[in-house]
Motif scaffolding. Structure first.
Motif, PDB file in Angstrom:
ATOM      1  N   MET B  25      51.230  39.444  41.108  1.00 40.30           N
ATOM      2  CA  MET B  25      49.934  38.262  40.764  1.00 40.30           C
ATOM      3  C   MET B  25      50.066  37.784  42.386  1.00 40.30           C
ATOM      4  O   MET B  25      48.821  37.618  42.860  1.00 40.30           O
ATOM      5  CB  MET B  25      50.524  37.245  39.903  1.00 40.30           C
ATOM      6  N   ILE B  28      47.414  39.191  44.794  1.00 36.10           N
ATOM      7  CA  ILE B  28      45.998  38.782  44.715  1.00 36.10           C
ATOM      8  C   ILE B  28      45.685  37.479  45.529  1.00 36.10           C
ATOM      9  O   ILE B  28      45.895  36.451  45.065  1.00 36.10           O
ATOM     10  CB  ILE B  28      45.489  38.731  43.127  1.00 36.10           C
ATOM     11  N   PRO B  56      42.794  32.783  34.246  1.00 35.69           N
ATOM     12  CA  PRO B  56      44.108  33.206  33.901  1.00 35.69           C
ATOM     13  C   PRO B  56      45.013  32.301  33.763  1.00 35.69           C
ATOM     14  O   PRO B  56      46.120  32.249  32.785  1.00 35.69           O
ATOM     15  CB  PRO B  56      44.385  34.192  34.968  1.00 35.69           C
ATOM     16  N   GLU B  57      44.873  31.208  34.401  1.00 31.60           N
ATOM     17  CA  GLU B  57      45.588  29.922  34.394  1.00 31.60           C
ATOM     18  C   GLU B  57      44.825  28.762  34.506  1.00 31.60           C
ATOM     19  O   GLU B  57      43.519  28.785  34.978  1.00 31.60           O
ATOM     20  CB  GLU B  57      46.735  29.766  35.541  1.00 31.60           C
ATOM     21  N   GLU B  60      41.976  28.033  37.548  1.00 29.27           N
ATOM     22  CA  GLU B  60      41.968  29.335  38.361  1.00 29.27           C
ATOM     23  C   GLU B  60      41.005  30.234  37.733  1.00 29.27           C
ATOM     24  O   GLU B  60      41.016  30.414  36.485  1.00 29.27           O
ATOM     25  CB  GLU B  60      43.340  29.915  38.432  1.00 29.27           C
ATOM     26  N   ARG B  77      39.953  35.876  43.122  1.00 34.49           N
ATOM     27  CA  ARG B  77      40.308  34.697  42.392  1.00 34.49           C
ATOM     28  C   ARG B  77      40.295  33.424  43.317  1.00 34.49           C
ATOM     29  O   ARG B  77      40.629  33.572  44.494  1.00 34.49           O
ATOM     30  CB  ARG B  77      41.761  35.022  41.642  1.00 34.49           C
ATOM     31  N   ASP B 431      55.912  38.623  36.579  1.00 34.03           N
ATOM     32  CA  ASP B 431      54.828  37.884  37.622  1.00 34.03           C
ATOM     33  C   ASP B 431      53.801  38.973  37.904  1.00 34.03           C
ATOM     34  O   ASP B 431      53.451  39.149  39.115  1.00 34.03           O
ATOM     35  CB  ASP B 431      55.351  37.331  38.842  1.00 34.03           C
ATOM     36  N   HIS B 432      53.381  39.910  37.090  1.00 30.27           N
ATOM     37  CA  HIS B 432      52.524  40.971  37.372  1.00 30.27           C
ATOM     38  C   HIS B 432      51.130  40.694  36.504  1.00 30.27           C
ATOM     39  O   HIS B 432      50.974  40.040  35.637  1.00 30.27           O
ATOM     40  CB  HIS B 432      52.968  42.310  36.928  1.00 30.27           C
ATOM     41  N   PHE B 433      50.177  41.542  36.807  1.00 32.78           N
ATOM     42  CA  PHE B 433      48.751  41.531  36.308  1.00 32.78           C
ATOM     43  C   PHE B 433      48.067  42.706  36.188  1.00 32.78           C
ATOM     44  O   PHE B 433      48.440  43.591  37.091  1.00 32.78           O
ATOM     45  CB  PHE B 433      47.781  40.211  37.177  1.00 32.78           C
ATOM     46  N   MET B 450      49.017  39.036  31.993  1.00 31.95           N
ATOM     47  CA  MET B 450      49.725  38.709  32.922  1.00 31.95           C
ATOM     48  C   MET B 450      51.083  38.316  32.576  1.00 31.95           C
ATOM     49  O   MET B 450      51.136  37.661  31.450  1.00 31.95           O
ATOM     50  CB  MET B 450      48.973  37.520  33.459  1.00 31.95           C
ATOM     51  N   ASP B 452      54.874  36.131  33.354  1.00 33.91           N
ATOM     52  CA  ASP B 452      55.471  34.974  33.970  1.00 33.91           C
ATOM     53  C   ASP B 452      56.727  35.812  34.792  1.00 33.91           C
ATOM     54  O   ASP B 452      57.060  36.592  34.622  1.00 33.91           O
ATOM     55  CB  ASP B 452      55.719  33.881  33.044  1.00 33.91           C
TER      56      ASP B 452
END
Lengths: 269, 501
Positions: B25, B28, B56-57, B60, B77, B431-433, B450, B452
């Motif tokens: 993440m 990006i 996504p959050e 954001e 983003r 922590d990947h998307f 996504m 954490d």
């Protein structure tokens, strides 16, 4: 025009002989699960842990067919073959509690309507289908009964466009909050006495969407269900078997033939 | 690589991604809202298409675009506050995404021309006042009348509400209000046990169990850094094409039914069953439920099963070719299909249509070729493009696609690679998307996920092809006779559940 007629001849007659002949299922088919708690290893909760809808309870071994997706994960997880999916397509019941499977209790299939209701219906049954959050899996299998293979019309059963023309409603889906009003209105629009058929894990228990907060976890209590048909989605022959049981059109001879087919099927393990 | 060049108007670049490849993440870049807008518009001007726009959050905003010709995905983003400046006026394909954002997060797309709730979370018991957010676009004038249909429709079909503004028999405007099927799919996916998520994915749209299932497993496998063995990839491709065949053939039958060409409806309805029963052979379920699992597939067909499917397919293919020959020659079919529900290529591009509905307008896009994953990297299916944009084009695109899928199925079934059918799934990368695209039978299916810092799933977003295409149906109805609505509707055959989630 000639080519249409020629093609009609070429296509031939494709209607199945059900219910006079038992349906054929491939070995992969998962019908009614059978429970053998005596084979269970104590303390093992493998089946319970993998069930996506918590339909299985390990000790004592119980399975709620109303929530079952027939995915077969419990059977896969069991090291002792205590849960085995049989090729029995007959799954419909008249009471919700009859879907709670246990080894002690015989599975009790749906009975026919009482004589008064049967005489009111005569030789016809008209149903209004309501999808209340259904994903279109149950809906397509309910609709497919109209094709030539199942030919619902030969049993006097028909899906109709208006609840005013219907003898009852057939509900699919977990009953979303956004659909409950329309569902109740449709139910109210059917002239009494009226039948209710609930189809699929979602309508019977909320299925995978019982706890999202967006659904009523199945048909609400104020709509009394006469026939419960489990599955995710049920096989068309399971649906047809359910409708015909309600109308008393599955006799003992047919039922015996179905049982014999189950025990001799390549899918019987 | 056009979309990756520095936009002439700004300094922010879109981040390049590939289908089913997870990225950290943190890689990006997070840009300012103004740059976000500039960058998205620049990508669009360079020929990229909006695949998704979402949050996504909290605070954001993220956009995923696809440059179909170069096979690239671009991600942008930005940090935003309680509102952001709407893209819809310039980029109409963003309209539903922005309404979704407003409804789900309370973040306002400022300047959105029609910021109405998308899934109607409000209490339906309350009658909508003319001023309320639920009111419908109305045409005024003498002789104008309104037709309201649904949510409960005449057939065995999912619920939705259609509001037509008509002058006589002619439809001036159609507004489609959905949301009745909203079940909380994305929350159910996030909250389900990892092994059960696939069951939820298979229920997003029941007629697309394999398509959505595959988009999900693709995302999970990418986040775990694994890929299914070759045999599984081939069998997954087989299942996906069987699903396409069953639905395309079913749709062709239903289209025949809607123009009262009943022999075609009866034959095609029956032939569709051969494909569903092939899925039953493979998976134990006619819709292919339970077949896929993250890491591969659950059931390995033996040689008897493989041969049984081949036999079914050969018989069905023969029947199908005969029937299609009759159907597309029948004057009653041709005269109703041609020139009905026409959409131009320009409009299809503007609305961001996907799948056969887009290809029937001349848009050359297909995930299987543009962003191939799995078996489609090794075995290509030619993309079917037609440019008439009417019901006939949508029907004919399906007919040609069935032929091409059939050829792929024969090839794959005859030379099925040996080996294992699944790999063990390791823990998901933290922590990947990931963006996972699949060409379902209705078009592009997008799943985005996504994780954490502990590798738990914290975000999951689904975009069904219907999400883009419903507006296409509404626009195709303009100037049409209202009696042609069932035909136009069926020629799109969109998912209510997939849209409503």
């Amino acid at each position: 025009m000639t080519n249409v007629l020629l093609e009609r001849l070429r296509q031939g007659n494709r209607t199945s002989r059900f219910p006079r002949k038992a349906p054929d299922f491939p070995p992969s088919y998962r019908g009614r699960p059978l429970l053998f708690p005596s084979r269970c290893t104590s303390g093992c909760r493998g089946c319970e842990e993998v069930c996506p809808t918590r339909a299985v309870h390990a000790e004592p071994l119980r399975l709620d067919l109303g929530a079952c997706l027939f995915c077969g994960r419990c059977e896969e997880a069991c090291p002792a073959e205590a849960i085995v999916f049989s090729p029995d397509h007959r799954l419909s019941v008249s009471k919700r509690e009859d879907l709670m499977l246990s080894a002690e209790k015989e599975f009790s299939l749906a009975g026919a309507l009482d004589a008064k209701m049967k005489s009111l219906l005569g030789r016809s049954l008209k149903l209004r289908q309501v999808s209340a959050g259904g994903c279109n899996a149950c809906e397509v299998e309910v609709a497919v009964l109209g094709i030539v293979v199942y030919d619902l019309g030969r049993f006097g059963i028909q899906y109709v466009a208006s609840p005013r023309h219907a003898d009852g409603i057939l509900i699919t889906g977990p009953v979303t909050k956004n659909m409950v009003h329309a569902l109740r209105e449709t139910y109210a629009a059917v002239p009494p006495p009226k039948l209710v058929i609930a189809v699929g894990a979602c309508a019977l228990s909320g299925g995978l969407f019982a706890n999202t907060g967006e659904t009523l976890a199945g048909v609400p209590d104020d709509i009394r269900v006469d026939l419960f048909i489990p599955g995710c989605p049920p096989h068309p022959f399971t649906l047809l078997d359910g409708y015909l049981r309600l109308l008393g059109k599955i006799d003992q001879k047919m039922d015996k033939r179905f049982r014999d087919a189950v025990s001799s099927s390549p899918a019987s393990r | 690589m056009a979309i990756l060049s520095t936009p002439s108007t700004g300094i922010v670049k879109a981040f390049r991604m590939d289908n089913c490849v997870a990225v950290p993440m943190a890689d990006i870049p997070l840009c300012h809202e103004d740059d976000f807008r500039r960058c998205v518009m620049q990508c669009h001007e360079d020929g990229a298409r909006l695949v998704a726009l979402f949050m996504p959050e909290p605070s954001e905003l993220m956009a995923v675009l696809s440059a179909d010709e170069s096979g690239e995905l671009a991600v942008v983003r930005a940090k935003i506050g309680n509102s952001f400046s709407s893209l819809t006026a310039e980029l109409p394909s963003a309209q539903a995404f922005e309404r979704e954002i407003q409804e789900a997060h309370g973040v306002r797309p400022e300047g959105h021309p029609w910021p109405k709730p998308l899934r109607r979370h409000a209490d339906l018991e309350e009658p909508a006042s003319p001023e309320s957010a639920h009111s419908f676009f109305a045409v005024q004038g003498s002789g104008i009348h309104e037709v309201a249909v649904g949510p409960v429709h005449a057939g065995v079909i999912e619920p939705g509400h259609f509001r037509f503004q008509c002058a006589g028999e002619t439809v001036l405007h159609l507004e489609i209000q959905l949301g009745y099927q909203h079940r909380g799919v994305e929350a159910a996916l996030r909250n389900a046990a990892p092994g059960s998520r696939i069951s939820v994915a298979e229920s997003i749209a029941g007629d697309t169990s394999i398509g959505h299932g595959l988009a999900h497993t693709g995302a999970m496998e990418a986040l775990a850094g694994v890929e299914p063995p070759l045999r599984a990839q081939a069998l997954i491709g087989i299942a996906l094409e069987l699903e396409r065949l069953s639905n395309h053939v079913g749709d062709l039958g239903a289209l025949c039914n809607d123009v009262a060409f009943l022999p075609g409806a009866a034959w095609l309805g029956r032939i569709r069953g051969d494909f569903l029963n092939s899925l039953l052979d493979l998976s134990g379920n006619r819709l292919g439920r339970g077949f896929l699992c993250p890491g591969g597939i659950r059931f390995d067909p033996d040689d008897t099963c493989r041969k049984s499917i081949l036999k079914k397919l050969n018989a069905a293919d023969k029947d199908l070719q005969h029937v299609l020959d009759v159907v597309f020659r029948a004057p009653t079919v041709v005269s109703r299909f041609e020139q009905t529900g026409k959409l131009s290529r320009a409009l299809a591009d503007t609305l961001g249509l996907v799948g056969p509905a887009a290809r029937a307008c001349g848009c050359d896009r297909d995930v299987r070729r543009d962003h191939p994953s799995g078996i489609f990297r090794f075995a290509q299916i030619p993309v079917t493009v037609n440019d008439a944009g009417d019901v006939m084009a949508r029907a004919f695109t399906r007919a040609v696609e069935t032929r091409r899928s059939m050829r792929f199925l024969r090839e794959q079934l005859e030379l099925l690679p040996p080996g294992p059918i699944a790999v063990t799934m390791p823990a998901l990368l933290p922590d990947h998307f990931v963006v996972s695209l699949t060409e379902g039978w209705r078009g592009e299916i997008v799943h985005m996920a996504m994780t954490d810092s502990r590798g738990a799933l914290v975000f999951y977003k689904v975009v069904d092809p219907s999400f883009h295409n419903w507006l296409g149906l509404a626009m195709a109805m303009r100037g049409q006779l209202i009696s042609d609505f069932p035909l136009c509707n069926k020629s799109f055959n969109l998912s209510y559940a997939g849209h409503d989630l």
